[in-house]
Design a protein around this motif. Structure first.
Motif, short mmCIF file in Angstrom:
data_model
loop_
_atom_site.label_atom_id
_atom_site.label_comp_id
_atom_site.label_asym_id
_atom_site.label_seq_id
_atom_site.Cartn_x
_atom_site.Cartn_y
_atom_site.Cartn_z
N VAL A 7 70.56 -7.90 185.61
CA VAL A 7 71.43 -8.54 184.62
C VAL A 7 70.76 -9.78 184.05
N HIS A 8 70.14 -10.56 184.92
CA HIS A 8 69.45 -11.78 184.48
C HIS A 8 68.29 -11.45 183.55
N ARG A 10 68.05 -8.80 181.63
CA ARG A 10 68.61 -8.36 180.35
C ARG A 10 69.09 -9.54 179.51
N ILE A 11 69.72 -10.51 180.16
CA ILE A 11 70.20 -11.70 179.44
C ILE A 11 69.02 -12.48 178.88
N CYS A 12 67.96 -12.62 179.67
CA CYS A 12 66.76 -13.34 179.20
C CYS A 12 66.18 -12.67 177.96
N ASN A 13 66.08 -11.35 177.99
CA ASN A 13 65.53 -10.63 176.83
C ASN A 13 66.41 -10.80 175.59
N GLN A 14 67.73 -10.76 175.79
CA GLN A 14 68.64 -10.94 174.66
C GLN A 14 68.51 -12.35 174.08
N GLU A 15 68.43 -13.35 174.95
CA GLU A 15 68.29 -14.74 174.48
C GLU A 15 66.94 -14.94 173.78
N LYS A 18 67.22 -13.56 170.35
CA LYS A 18 68.09 -14.43 169.56
C LYS A 18 67.34 -15.67 169.07
N ARG A 57 63.28 -19.63 178.22
CA ARG A 57 63.73 -18.27 178.53
C ARG A 57 62.56 -17.37 178.90
N GLU A 60 61.65 -18.08 182.40
CA GLU A 60 62.60 -17.47 183.33
C GLU A 60 62.31 -15.97 183.50
N SER A 64 61.25 -13.99 186.91
CA SER A 64 61.96 -12.79 187.37
C SER A 64 60.98 -11.64 187.58
#
Length: 228
Positions: A7-8, A10-15, A18, A57, A60, A64
């Motif tokens: 999940v982390h 996926r969030i990093c890639n989305q951010e 963005k 990001r 991060e 990961s």
């Protein structure tokens, strides 16, 4: 259910996507900016903030990747990190070019306004102030880009070192596997040789027993039936 680590990631890639789009939009705003310099300075400040968030990001995501248990997933994420870093470096180059284009346009606009008339002393004073402010903004932007590129190079070197260490680990594991394979083959040969030796020993024992029985029968025959 997805693991927290997934999940982390996926969030990093989305951010990252963005912030990358926001940086590109701000760079386009800089290209379209016709002044004044205060507006350009404000846009550059926003770009710097977005670059800092983007870099954070990416770091991060890289951390990961290093924490992945499977080597294949680790290498895949490190490749994504390297791609994001290259994209960020490309954005920094576009940012520098956009600044130079915008500052040239502002200078040309100010010169055109000065040529339309006005007090010559005031015009020279305004020109000097404008040139000094432009030079300061350009110097600050170039220094900021230089620092970012230096950090990018350092991060690339760290990523390369991580890949080298991973490759060395794989090579060590491969050498250990080859050594184990040699040991297994040697053990197999020894077992085969032992089985052959055991068969030979059994055959010798059988022949010795047959010879013993033949000798006993011969002796018994001579004692009981000497006339035969």
């Amino acid at each position: 259910m997805a693991a927290p680590q997934d999940v982390h990631v996926r969030i990093c890639n989305q951010e990252i996507v963005k912030f990358d789009l926001e940086v590109k939009a701000l760079i386009q705003d800089i290209r379209d900016c016709s002044g004044p310099l205060s507006a350009l300075t404000k846009l550059n400040t926003e770009v710097k903030e977005k670059f800092q968030q983007l870099r954070h990001r990416i770091q991060e995501l890289e951390q990961s990747a290093k924490e992945q248990d499977k080597e294949s997933e680790k290498q895949l994420l490190l490749q994504e990190v390297e791609n994001h870093k290259k994209q960020m470096l490309s954005n920094q180059t576009s940012w520098r070019k956009a600044n130079l284009t915008c500052k040239i346009a502002i200078d040309n606009l100010e010169k055109a306004e000065l040529l339309q008339g006005g007090d010559p002393l005031r015009q020279r004073k305004t020109t000097k102030e404008s040139l000094a402010q432009t030079s300061s903004v350009i110097t600050e932007s170039l220094m900021g880009i230089s620092r970012m590129m230096s950090q990018q190079v350092q991060q690339s070197e760290e990523a390369m070192q991580t890949l080298v260490n991973s490759s060395r680990t794989i090579l060590d594991a491969n050498e250990e596997f080859k050594s184990m394979s040699g040991t297994i083959q040697l053990g197999r040969k020894l077992i085969t040789k032992y089985n052959r030796r055991e068969l030979t020993d059994k055959l010798l024992i059988f022949l010795a027993l047959a010879l013993f029985l033949a000798t006993v029968l011969y002796i018994v025959k001579k004692r009981l039936f000497p006339f035969l």
